[in-house]
Write an enzyme that holds these catalytic residues in place. Sequence first.
Site, PDB file in Angstrom:
ATOM      1  N   HIS A   1       1.562   1.653  -7.194  1.00 56.26           N
ATOM      2  CA  HIS A   1       1.860   0.373  -7.834  1.00 56.26           C
ATOM      3  C   HIS A   1       0.660  -0.186  -8.581  1.00 56.26           C
ATOM      4  O   HIS A   1      -0.495   0.114  -8.279  1.00 56.26           O
ATOM      5  CB  HIS A   1       2.351  -0.650  -6.809  1.00 56.26           C
ATOM      6  CG  HIS A   1       1.298  -1.114  -5.848  1.00 56.26           C
ATOM      7  ND1 HIS A   1       0.360  -2.058  -6.180  1.00 56.26           N
ATOM      8  CD2 HIS A   1       1.045  -0.771  -4.568  1.00 56.26           C
ATOM      9  CE1 HIS A   1      -0.433  -2.291  -5.153  1.00 56.26           C
ATOM     10  NE2 HIS A   1      -0.042  -1.514  -4.154  1.00 56.26           N
TER      11      HIS A   1
ATOM     12  N   GLU B   1       3.108   0.112   2.191  1.00 57.39           N
ATOM     13  CA  GLU B   1       1.685   0.153   2.546  1.00 57.39           C
ATOM     14  C   GLU B   1       1.556   0.101   4.064  1.00 57.39           C
ATOM     15  O   GLU B   1       2.427  -0.442   4.756  1.00 57.39           O
ATOM     16  CB  GLU B   1       1.013  -1.070   1.916  1.00 57.39           C
ATOM     17  CG  GLU B   1      -0.365  -1.424   2.415  1.00 57.39           C
ATOM     18  CD  GLU B   1      -1.425  -0.503   1.884  1.00 57.39           C
ATOM     19  OE1 GLU B   1      -1.788   0.415   2.641  1.00 57.39           O
ATOM     20  OE2 GLU B   1      -1.890  -0.699   0.749  1.00 57.39           O
TER      21      GLU B   1
END
Length: 256
Positions: A89, A192
């Site tokens: 990202h 994450e």
Amino acid sequence: MAGAISHHALAFSQSHWCSAKNSRFGKRTGNARLVYLKGRCGSGSRKLGLMWASSSQSSVMEPTHLPSDGNSSHTPKKSSESALILIWHGESLWNEKNLFPGCIDVPLTPKGVEEAIEAGKRICNIPIDVIYTSSLICAQMTAMLAMMQHRRKKILVITHNESEQAHRWSQIYSEETMKQSIPVITAWQLNERMYGELQGLNKQETVDRFGKEQVHEWRRSYDIPPPNGESLEKCAERAVAYFKDQAHLARPLYTN
């Protein structure tokens, strides 16, 4: 992997990934990253090629030929091989503030938007069949912005399988519409790693408080987690397990 799509590309946008137990893992440089993997489907041996790219540089290792985009005079035969593109990202608002994000859901910065667009330009000619993304908005924004650059201009449609009713209500009943759509599958397993009590703390202030070596151990050790957080080992286990169980299926999720 369904044979009809086995030569095309899979893609997902993820907040974090770890490559091996020896603590070698992708490291952000402030740019959305691309990793291109090519290999055989199923549980057999895999022959992988790798392409890494950011907005500043790129490099390619064998095999160097990407899947056909459909415009080439040569159309490859269907095979048991597929491609996997990993897109890291773009910069999030907490990345910009130098905060530990972990599983806190924050969007991209304007710079992150630009990075996602640049990433999309680098894969705009590669056929994409399905997108797997983490459940975090920064990853989903990256996927959406990147695919808006794709030459085929297909529409990304987020799937909803959280309940039988959600799945039933999100069905597409037009074959023509399905052909113009790419399913986006969100999964918390691709998030994450959970940074525990570090989430929301400023990274430099955390170093000043606990010391550089301690913070480095929390961030870069493979099997040592942050306080009440998740180690890279545990993060890798859930992400790899998800792909073993789900990603290899890579098939259209909408039916009449």
